[in-house]
Write a protein that holds these residues in place. Sequence first.
Motif, short mmCIF file in Angstrom:
data_model
loop_
_atom_site.label_atom_id
_atom_site.label_comp_id
_atom_site.label_asym_id
_atom_site.label_seq_id
_atom_site.Cartn_x
_atom_site.Cartn_y
_atom_site.Cartn_z
N MET A 29 -24.17 7.26 -11.35
CA MET A 29 -22.80 7.43 -10.89
C MET A 29 -22.17 6.07 -10.64
SD MET A 29 -23.15 10.61 -8.21
CE MET A 29 -21.42 10.47 -7.82
N SER A 30 -20.87 5.98 -10.90
CA SER A 30 -20.15 4.74 -10.65
C SER A 30 -20.00 4.53 -9.15
CB SER A 30 -18.76 4.78 -11.29
OG SER A 30 -18.88 4.93 -12.70
N PRO A 31 -20.18 3.29 -8.67
CA PRO A 31 -20.01 3.04 -7.23
C PRO A 31 -18.56 3.19 -6.82
CG PRO A 31 -20.31 0.98 -8.41
CD PRO A 31 -20.54 2.08 -9.41
N THR A 32 -18.36 3.50 -5.54
CA THR A 32 -17.02 3.61 -4.99
C THR A 32 -16.83 2.54 -3.93
OG1 THR A 32 -17.72 5.22 -3.33
CG2 THR A 32 -16.89 6.09 -5.42
N ALA A 33 -15.59 2.15 -3.70
CA ALA A 33 -15.28 1.10 -2.73
C ALA A 33 -14.09 1.53 -1.89
CB ALA A 33 -14.99 -0.22 -3.42
N LEU A 34 -14.13 1.14 -0.61
CA LEU A 34 -13.02 1.37 0.31
C LEU A 34 -12.48 0.03 0.76
CD1 LEU A 34 -11.31 3.24 2.19
CD2 LEU A 34 -13.12 2.93 3.90
N ILE A 35 -11.16 -0.12 0.69
CA ILE A 35 -10.50 -1.34 1.16
C ILE A 35 -9.70 -1.01 2.41
CG2 ILE A 35 -8.74 -3.07 0.61
CD1 ILE A 35 -9.46 -2.70 -2.34
N ALA A 36 -9.93 -1.78 3.47
CA ALA A 36 -9.14 -1.66 4.70
C ALA A 36 -8.36 -2.95 4.87
CB ALA A 36 -10.05 -1.40 5.90
N GLU A 37 -7.07 -2.88 4.68
CA GLU A 37 -6.21 -4.06 4.71
C GLU A 37 -4.81 -3.63 5.15
OE1 GLU A 37 -4.47 -7.12 4.97
OE2 GLU A 37 -6.33 -7.67 3.94
N ASP A 38 -4.26 -4.28 6.18
CA ASP A 38 -2.96 -3.86 6.72
C ASP A 38 -1.77 -4.54 6.05
OD1 ASP A 38 -3.83 -6.26 7.98
OD2 ASP A 38 -2.27 -5.99 9.49
N GLU A 39 -2.03 -5.49 5.16
CA GLU A 39 -0.94 -6.14 4.44
C GLU A 39 -0.86 -5.56 3.03
OE1 GLU A 39 -0.61 -10.47 5.01
OE2 GLU A 39 -2.41 -10.31 6.26
N PRO A 40 0.17 -4.76 2.73
CA PRO A 40 0.23 -4.03 1.45
C PRO A 40 0.12 -4.92 0.22
CG PRO A 40 1.88 -3.20 2.97
CD PRO A 40 1.31 -4.43 3.61
N LEU A 41 0.78 -6.07 0.22
CA LEU A 41 0.75 -6.93 -0.96
C LEU A 41 -0.65 -7.47 -1.21
CD1 LEU A 41 4.12 -8.91 -0.65
CD2 LEU A 41 3.58 -6.97 -2.15
N LEU A 42 -1.35 -7.86 -0.14
CA LEU A 42 -2.71 -8.36 -0.28
C LEU A 42 -3.66 -7.24 -0.71
CD1 LEU A 42 -2.97 -10.76 2.79
CD2 LEU A 42 -2.69 -11.38 0.39
N ALA A 43 -3.43 -6.05 -0.18
CA ALA A 43 -4.27 -4.91 -0.57
C ALA A 43 -4.09 -4.61 -2.05
CB ALA A 43 -3.91 -3.69 0.27
N GLN A 44 -2.86 -4.62 -2.50
CA GLN A 44 -2.59 -4.34 -3.92
C GLN A 44 -3.18 -5.42 -4.81
OE1 GLN A 44 -1.32 -1.61 -5.40
NE2 GLN A 44 -2.00 -2.67 -7.25
N ALA A 45 -3.10 -6.68 -4.37
CA ALA A 45 -3.66 -7.77 -5.17
C ALA A 45 -5.18 -7.63 -5.28
CB ALA A 45 -3.30 -9.11 -4.53
N LEU A 46 -5.83 -7.27 -4.19
CA LEU A 46 -7.28 -7.09 -4.24
C LEU A 46 -7.64 -5.91 -5.13
CD1 LEU A 46 -10.11 -7.80 -3.33
CD2 LEU A 46 -9.73 -6.48 -1.24
N CYS A 47 -6.90 -4.82 -5.03
CA CYS A 47 -7.15 -3.66 -5.90
C CYS A 47 -7.03 -4.05 -7.37
CB CYS A 47 -6.16 -2.54 -5.58
SG CYS A 47 -6.47 -1.67 -4.04
N SER A 48 -5.99 -4.81 -7.70
CA SER A 48 -5.76 -5.21 -9.11
C SER A 48 -6.90 -6.09 -9.61
CB SER A 48 -4.43 -5.94 -9.23
OG SER A 48 -3.36 -5.11 -8.86
N GLU A 49 -7.34 -7.03 -8.79
CA GLU A 49 -8.43 -7.91 -9.20
C GLU A 49 -9.74 -7.15 -9.36
OE1 GLU A 49 -8.57 -10.95 -10.22
OE2 GLU A 49 -6.43 -11.30 -9.98
N LEU A 50 -9.98 -6.18 -8.49
CA LEU A 50 -11.20 -5.38 -8.60
C LEU A 50 -11.18 -4.52 -9.86
CD1 LEU A 50 -11.70 -4.24 -4.89
CD2 LEU A 50 -13.18 -5.77 -6.20
N GLN A 51 -10.04 -3.93 -10.15
CA GLN A 51 -9.94 -3.11 -11.36
C GLN A 51 -10.13 -3.95 -12.62
OE1 GLN A 51 -6.06 -1.44 -10.59
NE2 GLN A 51 -6.91 0.42 -9.66
N ARG A 52 -9.67 -5.21 -12.57
CA ARG A 52 -9.82 -6.08 -13.72
C ARG A 52 -11.27 -6.57 -13.86
NH1 ARG A 52 -10.40 -11.20 -14.70
NH2 ARG A 52 -10.29 -11.72 -12.48
#
Length: 276
Positions: free
Chosen positions: A1-24
């Motif tokens: 099974m593919s691993p799953t990850a949870l991100i806890a971040e209160d700054e939306p722009l930083l959270a989105q940037a981390l999500c994008s980098e992880l997906q890439r």
Amino acid sequence: MSPTALIAEDEPLLAQALCSELQRSWPALSLLPVVADGHSAVQAALRARPQVLFLDIRMPGQSGLEAAADIAEHWPPGLPFPALVFVTAYDQYAVQAFEAQAIDYLLKPVRPERLERTLERIRQHLDRPAVTGHPEAGEQQLHALLGRLHQLLEPGGTALPATASPGAEPLRLITASVGATVRVVPVEQVLAFEAADKYVRVLTADAELLLRTPLKDLLPRLNPDEFWQIHRGTVVRAQAIAEAVRGDNGKLSLRLRGRPERWPVSRLHEHRLRPL
């Protein structure tokens, strides 16, 4: 099974940037919905049980360290604990991340080359036999993580004393105001000390007193053979323990002679109640 990850971040722009980098960088990693505070991180992690946690150290409600401690405390027995990565904008917290035995830390803004090294560490961690096939080793690692987190969360970054300090005067009498009366209770009558907001509840078989003295200041004055710490904010008289019961959720709780309450036992302190 593919691993799953949870991100806890209160700054939306930083959270989105981390999500994008992880997906890439790791397309196979499945990302859960981002949460923006520590309490939500605890709830989401215990509900979804991801393999990877990215926790911002400074968040509303609970810090990343506090959230990690709560998740570790309530993590299901036998289930590998997630690879833990702290995210911070401050260099001094990076030291705490490593002291907390996290897999790694990331400084904001997250740089792609730094994230690649972190992801490699995560993959190596998830592939270790102790994570995948040896629950006892995983439990030992979780116990060590929980102990270090509790130490870091104490004022000054040190653990509550496990033994009485040599220079501390032994606690013999408890004095507290009850209305216009000052109650005096010998420490031999005390069954439990419990931290509650700005006070410490002192419980006997038939009374309850409130002290303004922090529990961390009382602990060095208590005999560690007579009083056992069973939770971060709870100390009980060992000879008053009547029974300890493990619930369906795997958590241990105990009952004291002379008191009706059930007292939860922290995973960190369960070793005191193991059968001889």
